[in-house]
Design a protein around this motif. Structure first.
Motif, short mmCIF file in Angstrom:
data_model
loop_
_atom_site.label_atom_id
_atom_site.label_comp_id
_atom_site.label_asym_id
_atom_site.label_seq_id
_atom_site.Cartn_x
_atom_site.Cartn_y
_atom_site.Cartn_z
N LEU A 1 0.83 -1.20 0.00
CA LEU A 1 0.00 0.00 0.00
C LEU A 1 0.87 1.26 0.00
CD1 LEU A 1 -2.83 -1.08 2.47
CD2 LEU A 1 -2.97 -0.87 -0.02
N ILE A 2 2.00 1.21 0.70
CA ILE A 2 2.94 2.35 0.65
C ILE A 2 3.46 2.53 -0.77
CG2 ILE A 2 5.21 3.15 1.41
CD1 ILE A 2 4.62 1.84 4.12
N ALA A 3 3.79 1.42 -1.44
CA ALA A 3 4.27 1.51 -2.82
C ALA A 3 3.17 2.05 -3.74
CB ALA A 3 4.72 0.13 -3.29
N MET A 4 1.92 1.66 -3.48
CA MET A 4 0.81 2.17 -4.28
C MET A 4 0.71 3.69 -4.15
SD MET A 4 -3.29 1.41 -3.90
CE MET A 4 -3.19 -0.31 -4.43
N ARG A 5 0.82 4.19 -2.93
CA ARG A 5 0.72 5.65 -2.75
C ARG A 5 1.89 6.36 -3.42
NH1 ARG A 5 1.43 9.72 1.93
NH2 ARG A 5 0.07 11.40 1.21
N SER A 6 3.05 5.75 -3.38
CA SER A 6 4.21 6.35 -4.05
C SER A 6 3.96 6.45 -5.55
CB SER A 6 5.46 5.51 -3.77
OG SER A 6 6.59 6.06 -4.39
N GLU A 7 3.36 5.43 -6.14
CA GLU A 7 3.06 5.44 -7.57
C GLU A 7 2.03 6.51 -7.93
OE1 GLU A 7 3.87 1.04 -9.44
OE2 GLU A 7 1.85 1.49 -8.71
N LEU A 8 1.13 6.81 -7.00
CA LEU A 8 0.09 7.79 -7.29
C LEU A 8 0.66 9.19 -7.54
CD1 LEU A 8 -2.66 6.96 -4.63
CD2 LEU A 8 -2.78 6.54 -7.09
N THR A 9 1.80 9.48 -6.93
CA THR A 9 2.35 10.84 -6.95
C THR A 9 2.43 11.42 -8.35
OG1 THR A 9 3.68 10.30 -5.00
CG2 THR A 9 4.30 12.26 -6.24
N ALA A 10 2.87 10.62 -9.30
CA ALA A 10 3.09 11.12 -10.66
C ALA A 10 1.79 11.47 -11.37
CB ALA A 10 3.86 10.08 -11.48
N HIS A 11 0.64 11.02 -10.86
CA HIS A 11 -0.62 11.19 -11.57
C HIS A 11 -1.59 12.16 -10.89
CE1 HIS A 11 0.56 7.72 -14.00
NE2 HIS A 11 0.81 7.06 -12.88
N LEU A 12 -1.27 12.61 -9.69
CA LEU A 12 -2.23 13.41 -8.93
C LEU A 12 -2.56 14.73 -9.61
CD1 LEU A 12 -0.99 12.82 -5.27
CD2 LEU A 12 -2.97 11.80 -6.41
N HIS A 13 -1.58 15.35 -10.26
CA HIS A 13 -1.82 16.65 -10.89
C HIS A 13 -2.79 16.53 -12.06
CE1 HIS A 13 -0.97 20.05 -13.65
NE2 HIS A 13 -0.85 20.74 -12.52
N ASP A 14 -2.62 15.53 -12.89
CA ASP A 14 -3.45 15.38 -14.09
C ASP A 14 -4.74 14.62 -13.84
OD1 ASP A 14 -1.56 16.73 -15.66
OD2 ASP A 14 -0.41 14.89 -15.97
N GLU A 15 -4.81 13.85 -12.77
CA GLU A 15 -6.01 13.06 -12.48
C GLU A 15 -6.45 13.33 -11.04
OE1 GLU A 15 -5.86 8.91 -14.08
OE2 GLU A 15 -3.77 9.43 -14.50
N PRO A 16 -7.11 14.45 -10.82
CA PRO A 16 -7.46 14.84 -9.45
C PRO A 16 -8.35 13.84 -8.73
CG PRO A 16 -8.54 16.26 -11.09
CD PRO A 16 -7.52 15.46 -11.81
N GLU A 17 -9.06 12.99 -9.50
CA GLU A 17 -9.89 11.98 -8.82
C GLU A 17 -9.06 11.02 -7.99
OE1 GLU A 17 -9.13 10.44 -13.06
OE2 GLU A 17 -9.53 12.35 -12.04
N LEU A 18 -7.77 10.87 -8.33
CA LEU A 18 -6.90 9.98 -7.55
C LEU A 18 -6.59 10.54 -6.17
CD1 LEU A 18 -4.33 8.86 -10.28
CD2 LEU A 18 -6.21 7.53 -9.33
N LYS A 19 -6.85 11.83 -5.97
CA LYS A 19 -6.59 12.43 -4.66
C LYS A 19 -7.45 11.81 -3.57
CE LYS A 19 -4.98 16.85 -6.53
NZ LYS A 19 -5.20 18.31 -6.63
N LEU A 20 -8.61 11.26 -3.94
CA LEU A 20 -9.45 10.58 -2.95
C LEU A 20 -8.74 9.35 -2.41
CD1 LEU A 20 -12.90 10.76 -4.79
CD2 LEU A 20 -12.20 12.07 -2.78
N LEU A 21 -8.15 8.57 -3.30
CA LEU A 21 -7.40 7.38 -2.86
C LEU A 21 -6.17 7.79 -2.07
CD1 LEU A 21 -6.74 4.36 -2.83
CD2 LEU A 21 -5.78 4.63 -5.14
N ASP A 22 -5.46 8.82 -2.55
CA ASP A 22 -4.28 9.30 -1.84
C ASP A 22 -4.64 9.76 -0.43
OD1 ASP A 22 -1.36 10.31 -2.05
OD2 ASP A 22 -2.45 12.08 -1.38
N ALA A 23 -5.76 10.49 -0.30
CA ALA A 23 -6.17 10.99 1.02
C ALA A 23 -6.55 9.83 1.94
CB ALA A 23 -7.35 11.94 0.87
#
Length: 432
Positions: free
Chosen positions: A119-141
């Motif tokens: 799950l830590i690795a998953m959140r690390s992968e999200l970083t590159a996409h948060l700016h262009d895909e704001p819907e991913l911010k829900l999962l990140d949060a």
């Protein structure tokens, strides 16, 4: 059997694509009632996820972010009930209704061996996409919310790292050092010498993986430059003698090791506990200070001087000339104005974005103690701050008051030396 039925049957019997299989397992895991069965499903889900390529993993992350939302009807009903009664019971019911099923799914994914690390690795992968895909911010949060609970101070273990630590941990120090590159095993051995200390936080779910570590030099007086701290010590006996004479502990590097845990605060606990460890081992220590970079200074100054209307704009051509820091005459001309400007940068109004390193230490109760000229002349340091470094002093008797002042109204507690630089700036402005 009709052709349509045959086609439907063929689809049902075909093996789903790996990412679709992951989605099926996620839905099954959330509906599972048995803890033992849930752990088995979680294990299978992680096995499938590990086999996915980057695009399919990203597709699964989007699936987690966009599905598993709170039930709209239940949430509206709970909200209306709370507005009507405002009782503690209604507030608790509203909180339960607002809690997305995704968080429960993530908790269940954590049941599998290695689930926390995945799950830590998953959140690390999200970083590159948060700016262009704001819907991913829900999962990140949601991941950040869960990590804040799973990695609270009560679960962390402080360990000293020395030359007898496992090779795997020592290799991770070399890999994760984020402030002052460790240039091989000889450099690492120096940083673990008798007049040096290294401490790290570990977590039971990540065996052998440091979360954050701090490097400390035991010296006499306030260290103002990096080269003496990183110079090789020719004699172990001399290093032991230096530790015995030391009256100051200098925290010269703090490195976070897990990108997926960004935003989870460990450093404040780490510094305070390491101070306690050092005080117990070396009762003669009188000062605890950092020697820190100023990563935002050059960018701020460049923006400030770019319009040409600032009285200090004449500095720009000199600062842009290569190698000025190696020319004693040229660097001496820049010394006073740059130290003055750095003092201004670090003590600006609280409504303006503060330097990240300053925010960390001032928020932990440190005092802005001293601004040092050419404390580090490596290319990175010149690029970030023209080589300027800062001492933040952790004074046991004033840490809490300093912390409260900074948090309450953004008061930046500073030394007379820093005030003197600010007064110099005022005089320069008056003389215009």
């Amino acid at each position: 059997m009709t052709p349509n039925t045959q086609t439907s049957s063929g689809l049902l019997n075909s093996k789903p694509a790996p990412v679709d299989r992951a989605k099926e397992l996620a839905a099954t895991l959330l509906s599972e009632r048995s803890e033992a069965s849930g752990a088995l499903v979680a294990r299978r889900l992680h096995e499938v996820l590990r086999a996915l390529d980057a695009d399919d993993r990203h597709g699964f992350e989007r699936y987690l972010a966009t599905e598993f939302q709170p039930d709209e009807v239940a949430l509206r009903t709970a909200a209306e009930r709370y507005l009507a009664t405002t009782t503690a019971e209604a507030a608790a019911a509203l909180a339960r209704a607002a809690d997305p099923p995704r968080q429960e799914l993530l908790r269940r994914m954590n049941m599998a061996p290695g689930g926390t690390g995945a799950l830590i690795a998953m959140r690390s992968e999200l970083t590159a996409h948060l700016h262009d895909e704001p819907e991913l911010k829900l999962l990140d949060a949601d991941l950040r919310h869960l990590f804040a609970s799973w990695f609270n101070r009560g679960f962390l273990e402080l360990r000293r790292i020395d030359w007898q630590s496992s090779a795997a941990v020592l290799e991770k120090l070399i890999a994760y050092e984020a402030v002052h590159e460790i240039k091989g095993w000889d450099d690492l051995r120096r940083r673990l010498a008798p007049d040096r200390r290294c401490f790290a936080f570990f977590h039971p779910a990540l065996a052998g993986e440091p979360l954050i570590f701090v490097e400390v030099a035991l010296v006499q007086g306030l260290a103002t430059a990096m080269p003496p701290l990183l110079a090789l010590e020719p004699d172990e006996a001399a290093a032991r003698a230096q530790a015995a004479r030391a009256d100051t502990a200098i925290f010269y590097s703090i490195s976070n090791c897990q990108d997926g845990l960004r935003g989870i605060s460990f450093g404040n606990f780490l510094i305070k506990q390491v101070v306690e460890e050092l005080e117990a081992e070396f009762p003669q220590l009188k000062r605890f200070s950092t020697l820190s970079p100023v990563p935002g200074f050059r960018r701020w100054l460049g923006q400030r001087l770019a319009n040409g209307g600032d009285p200090d704009a004449a500095l720009l051509p000199q600062l842009e000339s290569g190698g000025w820091w190696n020319d004693p005459a040229q660097s001496e001309k820049l010394r006073a104005p740059l130290l003055r400007l750095c003092a201004r940068y670090l003590t600006r109004q609280p409504s303006i974005r503060i330097d990240p390193v300053a925010r960390f230490h001032l928020g932990n109760g440190a005092r802005l103690e001293r601004i040092n000229w050419l404390g580090n002349a490596t290319p990175r340091a010149i690029q970030e701050s023209f080589g300027v470094m800062v001492n933040y002093l952790y004074d046991h008797d004033s840490i809490e008051d300093n912390h409260e002042a900074f948090v309450r109204d953004r008061t930046i507690v500073r030394s007379p030396d820093v005030d003197a630089l600010l007064e110099t700036r005022t005089k320069v402005a008056e003389n215009g």
